[in-house]
Design an enzyme around this catalytic site. Sequence first.
Site, PDB file in Angstrom:
ATOM      1  N   ASN A   1       0.877  -1.172   0.000  1.00  0.00           N
ATOM      2  CA  ASN A   1       0.000   0.000   0.000  1.00  0.00           C
ATOM      3  C   ASN A   1       0.912   1.218   0.000  1.00  0.00           C
ATOM      4  O   ASN A   1       1.504   1.569   1.015  1.00  0.00           O
ATOM      5  CB  ASN A   1      -0.880  -0.045   1.263  1.00  0.00           C
ATOM      6  CG  ASN A   1      -1.875   1.105   1.300  1.00  0.00           C
ATOM      7  OD1 ASN A   1      -1.842   2.000   0.445  1.00  0.00           O
ATOM      8  ND2 ASN A   1      -2.747   1.084   2.283  1.00  0.00           N
TER       9      ASN A   1
ATOM     10  N   HIS B   1     -12.898   2.482  -0.050  1.00  0.00           N
ATOM     11  CA  HIS B   1     -12.874   1.400   0.958  1.00  0.00           C
ATOM     12  C   HIS B   1     -13.552   0.145   0.431  1.00  0.00           C
ATOM     13  O   HIS B   1     -14.044  -0.681   1.207  1.00  0.00           O
ATOM     14  CB  HIS B   1     -13.619   1.789   2.261  1.00  0.00           C
ATOM     15  CG  HIS B   1     -13.047   2.947   3.012  1.00  0.00           C
ATOM     16  ND1 HIS B   1     -13.834   3.948   3.534  1.00  0.00           N
ATOM     17  CD2 HIS B   1     -11.769   3.255   3.332  1.00  0.00           C
ATOM     18  CE1 HIS B   1     -13.057   4.828   4.155  1.00  0.00           C
ATOM     19  NE2 HIS B   1     -11.805   4.427   4.036  1.00  0.00           N
TER      20      HIS B   1
ATOM     21  N   ARG C   1      -2.507  -2.159  -3.497  1.00  0.00           N
ATOM     22  CA  ARG C   1      -3.730  -1.393  -3.298  1.00  0.00           C
ATOM     23  C   ARG C   1      -3.670  -0.184  -4.225  1.00  0.00           C
ATOM     24  O   ARG C   1      -2.706   0.580  -4.200  1.00  0.00           O
ATOM     25  CB  ARG C   1      -3.802  -0.913  -1.848  1.00  0.00           C
ATOM     26  CG  ARG C   1      -5.027  -0.083  -1.610  1.00  0.00           C
ATOM     27  CD  ARG C   1      -5.057   0.471  -0.215  1.00  0.00           C
ATOM     28  NE  ARG C   1      -6.323   1.149  -0.013  1.00  0.00           N
ATOM     29  CZ  ARG C   1      -6.542   2.038   0.942  1.00  0.00           C
ATOM     30  NH1 ARG C   1      -5.598   2.331   1.789  1.00  0.00           N
ATOM     31  NH2 ARG C   1      -7.708   2.613   1.041  1.00  0.00           N
TER      32      ARG C   1
ATOM     33  N   GLU D   1      -8.100  -5.569   5.109  1.00  0.00           N
ATOM     34  CA  GLU D   1      -7.941  -5.240   3.685  1.00  0.00           C
ATOM     35  C   GLU D   1      -6.728  -5.947   3.081  1.00  0.00           C
ATOM     36  O   GLU D   1      -6.765  -6.353   1.927  1.00  0.00           O
ATOM     37  CB  GLU D   1      -7.831  -3.721   3.529  1.00  0.00           C
ATOM     38  CG  GLU D   1      -9.179  -3.039   3.744  1.00  0.00           C
ATOM     39  CD  GLU D   1      -9.074  -1.547   3.974  1.00  0.00           C
ATOM     40  OE1 GLU D   1      -8.634  -1.147   5.064  1.00  0.00           O
ATOM     41  OE2 GLU D   1      -9.431  -0.785   3.075  1.00  0.00           O
TER      42      GLU D   1
END
Length: 397
Positions: free
Chosen positions: A7, A180, A91, A384
Amino acid sequence: MNILVINCGSSSLKYQLIDSTSEAVLAKGLCERIGIDGSVLTHTPAGKDKVKIETPMPNHTVAVKLVIDALTDANHGVIKSLDEISAVGHRVVHGGEKFATSVVIDDAVMKAIEECNDLAPLHNPANLIGINSCKEIMPNVPMVAVFDTAFHQTMPEKAYLYGLPYEYYEKYKVRRYGFHGTSHDYVSAKAAELLGKTREDLKIIVCHLGNGGSISAVDHGKCVDTSMGLTPLEGLIMGTRSGDIDPAICDFICQKEGLTPAEMNNVLNKKSGVLGLSKVSSDFRDIEAAANEGNKLARVTLDAFYYRVAKYVGAYTAAMNGVDVIAFTAGVGENNISGRVEICKYFGYLGTEIDEEKNNIRGEERIISKDGSKVTLMCIPTNEELAIARQTLALVK
Ligand code: AMP
């Protein structure tokens, strides 16, 4: 197979190495202050102490190299060599209308992500830098992009169009996208699992309440609405973001305070939300502590936050013509016991009641409504990184 989940922000890079068979996190960490003085890598191998490595990181490629070094280090490493990383899951914040699912990254995908830069100027360029850096260090490892927006691409036009001249949608793709998505997807699937049902049989509202917050309506497995919009600024009152306001306020404040539109945008993103309203902090724990000490502004800030959440739940109950499950997740949703109680006080009309004893948990997966409740209330920790690892595995297997 081990999946590296990345990320990447403009000056930071978070990572987790996940064993896809056991789904255990082998190591995780964070590179901070990339490209500026004082760069530091904090690496945590599972079951061992954190290691802090303070060394210059002039760019993200150096940061990725240091992450690989840490993962393969003789002392605090968890794998022997790069060959033990089977794939990398990235991500990516904005996939626009181009991506409704995760994809294996190739040149065409890179170009398409770049074309979405306009929609997420703070995030997508940083995500691309992260991907390019990983490609440089691991040229033969397959990479997958997992988009924050993808899960919401099932929204119907009536939910994603704004009441603006249609030409702005035609020319600039101005519409609701939502964010999200990986969390809303993961939590709604978990909620169904916890009930022993499939998501296709349920109407679920997911309340992702963290520093950034969003709510989604998942009707029989498909997202039909969500509170964030073109950008993550819309919807709930957040840590520092305003959420919904009358759009005319922007021009009004710009004139009164002599601000440019960009400065106003900065106020809305960085100085508003519970931070701006409470004058205390963007952290809900600080605001709760202040409210408990008698700070009236802190109390009304919390009340306004809970009220906005409840209003969205009401709206999404109407959107789906009913609701079976309301699930709370993310920092505030998972940990703020009294906050869940306050929010659920608004749900009596749904024939549900929170069970204060069952609700007395932080960060645990559990049904928190009373037995026999018409609507089931749940606390479900989001994950996540695991969701990204699962989607990456599914695509590279
Ligand atoms: P996230 O963005 O999901 O990491 O959530 C961060 C937010 O969760 C911060 O505002 C924290 O104050 C909040 N949070 C974490 N633990 C608690 C807690 N025990 N009570 C209230 N809020 C919490």
